[in-house]
Design an enzyme around this catalytic site. Structure first.
Site: not given
Length: 405
Positions: A13, A20, A95, A184, A212, A214-216, A245, A335, A337, A339, A392
């Site tokens: 990714n 990653k 990805r 996503h 989903h 997270g930062n996005g 964003r 992340g 959603g 926590n 993912e």
């Protein structure tokens, strides 16, 4: 290292300055090695990794190291002496953020597919160029196994035209392919399928809203395993309030900024993509953990950022009752959603008029970093609300393994 290694997949990714990676058994889900190369092309380029979740190792890659150097390091340094692991690889799964309307399925990579991904750069200008760098580097090193693209946009290709079309002149759609694509998709596909299995529902009669976060961040309406609508649009800028964003915004804001502040389109794009969202509202951080800390300290700007994030999310969830007609479940993942029980609490409070009810204790316990997950709604709730960790990488590994020779 496990004594028995079956067929595995290398999942790659690539971000604009990162790679990653993980080697995964697509059947068992076992992760043999995982890591992250970051700050690529910069003076402090570095890489960290861990075998089977053990203590991480980190090394410098050298100033200016690029994606090819990172992948070469993975093979010739990290995996040096682990021939059994290298020999177990049967595919590489990549990805890809945007396949536009060209790709609706996992796709075996060849030169024409690379050209297709290049065509889609305008729809994911920050991501697709990096994906291409990773693909070209990996294909050069792993020449004898299939390379497979898994597109974030593919899952959303089942949206009806009235959901993905914009009310703009026809030629902008037919000639320039301007429409909603979403993102996503791999995560939305994974958690919607897993929710169906875990809740013991009929896959041909299951309506779910997947969040989903997270930062996005994005939301999708999924009916019987197929996406009917999603919050991200032509690019990943649309929809929810995100880390940096802005999410959905009146297009006239762009014209206003260009005219009154004498800004270029590129400058406005940078503001809306990299200088907005939680970062802009809080004036402190794009990280939701920092927003939560500020909220608990009664910081008014963090409180506003928190309320904006939760309100926008609740509105999107509520709107997806329209395409679905009946909602069987709402799933929180990613992340934030997984926590942030405070975020879930506020969103579900907004959804109370729809008959959604939750158990406060279960909600607080369902923090994935503490090992929690599962159903957080009460038995008399109008729909089930559950927390499911996304994976993912496993989804990519499973899809790529189908192309193994």
């Amino acid at each position: 290292m496990s004594s028995q290694i079956n067929k595995t997949v290398l999942v790659v990714n690539c971000g604009s300055s990162s790679v990653k990676f993980a080697i995964i058994d697509p059947k068992s889900g076992e992760v043999f090695v995982s890591g992250l190369a970051e700050a690529l092309t910069l003076p402090d380029a570095r890489i960290n990794w861990a075998f089977e979740g053990e203590k991480k190792t980190e090394e410098n890659l050298g100033a200016g190291a690029d994606h090819e150097k990172a992948i070469d390091f993975i093979v010739n340094t990290i995996l040096a002496g682990h021939d059994d692991l290298l020999n177990s690889l049967v595919a590489v799964g990549h990805r890809i953020v945007s396949g536009g309307d060209l790709y609706s399925q996992p796709t075996l990579i060849d030169d024409s597919v690379e050209a297709g991904i290049e065509k889609c750069i305008p729809f994911a200008p920050l991501h697709n160029p990096a994906h291409l760098q990773g693909i070209r580097a990996a294909r050069k090193i792993f020449k004898n196994i299939p390379h497979v693209c898994i597109f974030d946009t593919a899952f959303h290709q089942t949206m009806p035209d009235y959901a993905y079309r914009y009310a703009i002149p026809e030629e902008y759609y037919t000639k320039y392919h301007i429409r909603k694509y979403g993102a996503h998709g791999t995560s939305h596909a994974y958690v919607s399928k897993l929710a169906c299995e875990e809740l013991n529902k009929d896959p041909d009669d299951f309506n779910v809203i997947t969040c989903h976060l997270g930062n996005g961040a994005s939301v999708s309406a999924v009916k019987n395993g197929k996406c009917l609508d999603t919050s991200m649009g032509l690019t990943p800028l649309d929809g929810l309030v995100m880390g940096t964003r802005c999410g959905s915004i009146d297009p006239s804001v762009i014209f206003f900024l260009c005219k009154n502040l004498n800004l270029t389109a590129e400058e406005v794009s940078k503001i809306l993509n990299k200088e907005s969202g939680l970062m802009a509202v809080s004036k402190k951080t794009s990280d939701f953990r920092g927003i939560t800390e500020g909220l608990e300290e009664n910081d008014p700007r963090c409180k506003l950022a928190y309320e904006m994030f939760c309100y926008r999310l609740a509105k999107y969830i509520a709107s997806y009752y329209v395409p679905l007609g009946r909602v069987d479940a709402i799933v929180f993942t990613g992340g934030i959603g997984e926590n942030s029980f405070l975020m879930r609490k506020r969103v579900l409070e907004w959804l109370a008029p729809l008959g959604v009810k939750f158990d406060e204790a279960r909600n607080e316990q369902a923090r994935v970093f503490k090992g929690g997950r599962g159903v957080i709604s009460t038995p008399d709730s109008s729909c089930i609300v559950t927390v499911i960790p996304t994976n993912e990488e496993l989804m990519i590994a499973q899809l790529a393994s189908n192309f193994a020779k």
